[in-house]
Write a protein that holds these residues in place. Sequence first.
Motif, PDB file in Angstrom:
ATOM      1  N   VAL A  41       0.119  99.340  41.316  1.00  9.13           N
ATOM      2  CA  VAL A  41       1.289 100.203  41.540  1.00  9.13           C
ATOM      3  C   VAL A  41       1.759 100.085  42.986  1.00  9.13           C
ATOM      4  O   VAL A  41       2.966  99.992  43.258  1.00  9.13           O
ATOM      5  CB  VAL A  41       0.970 101.666  41.170  1.00  9.13           C
ATOM      6  CG1 VAL A  41       2.062 102.610  41.652  1.00  9.13           C
ATOM      7  CG2 VAL A  41       0.765 101.808  39.664  1.00  9.13           C
ATOM      8  N   LEU A  42       0.819 100.058  43.917  1.00  9.87           N
ATOM      9  CA  LEU A  42       1.203  99.920  45.327  1.00  9.87           C
ATOM     10  C   LEU A  42       1.866  98.567  45.586  1.00  9.87           C
ATOM     11  O   LEU A  42       2.852  98.498  46.341  1.00  9.87           O
ATOM     12  CB  LEU A  42      -0.023 100.090  46.227  1.00  9.87           C
ATOM     13  CG  LEU A  42      -0.623 101.497  46.284  1.00  9.87           C
ATOM     14  CD1 LEU A  42      -1.912 101.490  47.091  1.00  9.87           C
ATOM     15  CD2 LEU A  42       0.359 102.504  46.852  1.00  9.87           C
ATOM     16  N   LEU A  43       1.354  97.515  44.982  1.00 12.08           N
ATOM     17  CA  LEU A  43       1.986  96.196  45.137  1.00 12.08           C
ATOM     18  C   LEU A  43       3.397  96.190  44.567  1.00 12.08           C
ATOM     19  O   LEU A  43       4.299  95.568  45.124  1.00 12.08           O
ATOM     20  CB  LEU A  43       1.134  95.120  44.451  1.00 12.08           C
ATOM     21  CG  LEU A  43      -0.106  94.670  45.202  1.00 12.08           C
ATOM     22  CD1 LEU A  43      -0.985  93.799  44.305  1.00 12.08           C
ATOM     23  CD2 LEU A  43       0.273  93.912  46.466  1.00 12.08           C
ATOM     24  N   TRP A  44       3.580  96.873  43.468  1.00 16.31           N
ATOM     25  CA  TRP A  44       4.882  96.920  42.803  1.00 16.31           C
ATOM     26  C   TRP A  44       5.889  97.748  43.608  1.00 16.31           C
ATOM     27  O   TRP A  44       7.029  97.320  43.823  1.00 16.31           O
ATOM     28  CB  TRP A  44       4.705  97.492  41.398  1.00 16.31           C
ATOM     29  CG  TRP A  44       5.969  97.687  40.630  1.00 16.31           C
ATOM     30  CD1 TRP A  44       6.993  96.808  40.490  1.00 16.31           C
ATOM     31  CD2 TRP A  44       6.331  98.853  39.883  1.00 16.31           C
ATOM     32  NE1 TRP A  44       7.976  97.351  39.696  1.00 16.31           N
ATOM     33  CE2 TRP A  44       7.585  98.611  39.307  1.00 16.31           C
ATOM     34  CE3 TRP A  44       5.709 100.059  39.630  1.00 16.31           C
ATOM     35  CZ2 TRP A  44       8.240  99.531  38.502  1.00 16.31           C
ATOM     36  CZ3 TRP A  44       6.354 100.980  38.816  1.00 16.31           C
ATOM     37  CH2 TRP A  44       7.600 100.705  38.273  1.00 16.31           C
ATOM     38  N   LEU A  45       5.465  98.921  44.076  1.00  9.28           N
ATOM     39  CA  LEU A  45       6.398  99.824  44.763  1.00  9.28           C
ATOM     40  C   LEU A  45       6.499  99.580  46.269  1.00  9.28           C
ATOM     41  O   LEU A  45       7.453 100.015  46.890  1.00  9.28           O
ATOM     42  CB  LEU A  45       5.999 101.280  44.501  1.00  9.28           C
ATOM     43  CG  LEU A  45       6.101 101.730  43.041  1.00  9.28           C
ATOM     44  CD1 LEU A  45       5.583 103.148  42.896  1.00  9.28           C
ATOM     45  CD2 LEU A  45       7.537 101.612  42.546  1.00  9.28           C
ATOM     46  N   ARG A  46       5.520  98.912  46.849  1.00 10.24           N
ATOM     47  CA  ARG A  46       5.494  98.583  48.269  1.00 10.24           C
ATOM     48  C   ARG A  46       5.795  99.800  49.175  1.00 10.24           C
ATOM     49  O   ARG A  46       6.762  99.780  49.951  1.00 10.24           O
ATOM     50  CB  ARG A  46       6.466  97.453  48.577  1.00 10.24           C
ATOM     51  CG  ARG A  46       6.167  96.200  47.779  1.00 10.24           C
ATOM     52  CD  ARG A  46       6.626  94.968  48.519  1.00 10.24           C
ATOM     53  NE  ARG A  46       6.499  93.774  47.733  1.00 10.24           N
ATOM     54  CZ  ARG A  46       5.377  93.074  47.562  1.00 10.24           C
ATOM     55  NH1 ARG A  46       4.275  93.488  48.117  1.00 10.24           N
ATOM     56  NH2 ARG A  46       5.349  91.984  46.844  1.00 10.24           N
ATOM     57  N   PRO A  47       4.949 100.825  49.094  1.00 10.23           N
ATOM     58  CA  PRO A  47       5.182 102.010  49.934  1.00 10.23           C
ATOM     59  C   PRO A  47       4.740 101.760  51.375  1.00 10.23           C
ATOM     60  O   PRO A  47       4.210 100.698  51.704  1.00 10.23           O
ATOM     61  CB  PRO A  47       4.292 103.068  49.272  1.00 10.23           C
ATOM     62  CG  PRO A  47       3.157 102.272  48.738  1.00 10.23           C
ATOM     63  CD  PRO A  47       3.770 100.972  48.265  1.00 10.23           C
TER      64      PRO A  47
END
Length: 119
Positions: A41-47
Amino acid sequence: MWKNQPFTARLGFALHGLKMALRNESSLRLQVAALAAALAVLLWLRPEPVWWALTVLASGLVLAAELLNTAIEELADQLNPGAHPRIRLIKDCAAAAVLIASTAALGVAIAFLVHVLVH
């Protein structure tokens, strides 16, 4: 025997413990899968980097608690294979540590989702 070993030997012991725990503990495998999903999820959303740090920190604490719980259960079972109320309390407290760490990690996940939805 294990005291004062070189770093590479101590690292080998730790990796062996991790390997055996992953092989034998379904709850640890579930927590590792949850970490993999969170990282996806972090890779996808790049927060922002702070969310990466919070996620890795919270997940690391959960995994550490799981490993300590496993070690305590194994030691308790080795020392006293039968049912004993004091051993039960020790095991329940170790399981509670995992529950608290997991709840804290869930709190980080909820805060992240709120952050994503608001921004």
